[in-house]
Scaffold this motif. Structure first.
Motif, PDB file in Angstrom:
ATOM      1  N   MET A  23       4.648  -9.705   0.508  1.00 54.17           N
ATOM      2  CA  MET A  23       4.292 -10.797  -0.198  1.00 54.17           C
ATOM      3  C   MET A  23       5.335 -11.577  -0.698  1.00 54.17           C
ATOM      4  O   MET A  23       5.448 -12.902  -0.808  1.00 54.17           O
ATOM      5  N   GLN A  24       6.466 -10.985  -1.658  1.00 53.14           N
ATOM      6  CA  GLN A  24       7.310 -11.504  -2.229  1.00 53.14           C
ATOM      7  C   GLN A  24       8.367 -12.253  -1.222  1.00 53.14           C
ATOM      8  O   GLN A  24       8.984 -13.262  -1.647  1.00 53.14           O
ATOM      9  N   ARG A  25       8.614 -11.337  -0.086  1.00 59.72           N
ATOM     10  CA  ARG A  25       9.262 -12.051   1.096  1.00 59.72           C
ATOM     11  C   ARG A  25       8.792 -13.565   1.323  1.00 59.72           C
ATOM     12  O   ARG A  25       9.399 -14.187   1.619  1.00 59.72           O
ATOM     13  N   LYS A  26       7.474 -13.408   1.444  1.00 58.46           N
ATOM     14  CA  LYS A  26       6.892 -14.767   1.995  1.00 58.46           C
ATOM     15  C   LYS A  26       7.219 -15.767   0.751  1.00 58.46           C
ATOM     16  O   LYS A  26       7.374 -17.138   1.121  1.00 58.46           O
ATOM     17  N   VAL A  27       6.970 -15.396  -0.426  1.00 59.12           N
ATOM     18  CA  VAL A  27       6.990 -16.271  -1.647  1.00 59.12           C
ATOM     19  C   VAL A  27       8.296 -16.900  -1.574  1.00 59.12           C
ATOM     20  O   VAL A  27       8.637 -18.097  -1.760  1.00 59.12           O
ATOM     21  N   ILE A  28       9.381 -15.993  -1.507  1.00 57.88           N
ATOM     22  CA  ILE A  28      10.810 -16.262  -1.659  1.00 57.88           C
ATOM     23  C   ILE A  28      11.214 -17.210  -0.572  1.00 57.88           C
ATOM     24  O   ILE A  28      12.057 -18.353  -0.539  1.00 57.88           O
ATOM     25  N   SER A  29      10.729 -16.788   0.504  1.00 55.47           N
ATOM     26  CA  SER A  29      10.970 -17.782   1.992  1.00 55.47           C
ATOM     27  C   SER A  29      10.553 -18.953   1.841  1.00 55.47           C
ATOM     28  O   SER A  29      11.290 -20.282   2.169  1.00 55.47           O
TER      29      SER A  29
END
Length: 269
Positions: A23-29
């Motif tokens: 989820m954090q990878r998606k948000v930061i991306s």
């Protein structure tokens, strides 16, 4: 691998994002995409990150603090001790606020430490610092020939010295001497002439304030501008530094554009 003369924009950056949370990878991306950065490789742990870096070197590593197989400090230590990767720009994203936990990253020359969650302005500034680290923009001085400018860089952290010197070289300054402590710097000053001293504050034997006081009390060196690079922020510390005769201060991690502006003010002001 980029060359120093490449002129980059955010859309050309190739970034490795190291974050265990999908989820954090998606948000930061998504945040990176808003800054026109779309070439983002992803890793969920330290080993995956190292495999990616050794396969295709990124322009920047953006990392969370903890992974299932280690942490960002271990990853950064591995990079900084590899001659082929020691200058790889590194950005930490963390909800950690304790100074003691973040100090190692500041001393290791990270381009930025972003809070979690961060806003777009934080990310934009950090990406601009990365671009400045990767490209050359020679500083234009009226009173000095940049290429003959003699600078003494003083810091007990080898990694911090390397980052400071990289920023200075990107500004066109090539005549650099380094010292691992204020006591070594004093001995160098007794034998050599310099146009500028860039020093850390915290050092084991002779700290930055004591070094500055030596310079200011010296008939031969009292005119030398001193820029202090520090991760300290309390008012008592800042007052102590100001009284020592420091000409300019900048934070760790510092922004190359800030260093460029301070140097122009110091040397041409």
């Amino acid at each position: 691998m980029r060359t120093m003369m490449d002129s980059l924009s955010p859309c050309e950056l190739n970034i490795l994002l190291v974050e265990p949370s999908a989820m954090q990878r998606k948000v930061i991306s998504q945040q990176l995409a808003k800054e026109d950065v779309t070439a983002v490789d992803q890793a969920s742990n330290k080993q995956q990150a190292l495999d990616c870096i050794r396969s295709v070197r990124p322009d920047l590593v953006i990392s969370s603090l903890h992974y299932e197989d280690g942490n960002a400090q271990e990853l950064l230590h591995t990079l900084r001790n590899d001659p082929e990767l020691e200058d790889l720009p590194f950005m930490l994203v963390s909800s950690e606020t304790r100074r003691s936990e973040l100090e190692i990253f500041k001393q290791s020359g990270v381009v930025a430490i972003l809070p979690k969650p961060f806003d777009r302005s934080h990310l934009g500034k950090a990406l601009n610092s990365t671009l400045d680290m990767l490209t050359q923009h020679e500083i234009d001085l009226d009173l000095y020939d940049v290429q003959s400018l003699r600078v003494l860089v003083v810091d007990d952290s080898r990694m911090a010295r390397n980052v400071i010197q990289r920023v200075l070289r990107n500004l066109g300054i090539e005549n650099l001497t380094e010292a691992a402590d204020g006591s070594i710097a004093i001995e160098l000053l007794k034998e050599n002439n310099y146009d500028l001293v860039v020093t850390d504050y915290n050092m084991p034997e002779v700290n930055g304030v004591e070094l500055t006081e030596f310079i200011r009390n010296s008939n031969l060196h009292s005119h030398i501008p001193v820029m202090m690079v520090t991760s300290e922020s309390n008012d008592a510390h800042l007052a102590n530094v100001a009284q020592s005769g420091v000409n300019a201060m900048t934070d760790k991690p510092f922004e190359p554009e800030t260093v460029k502006r301070l140097l122009a003010n110091l040397l041409d002001g």
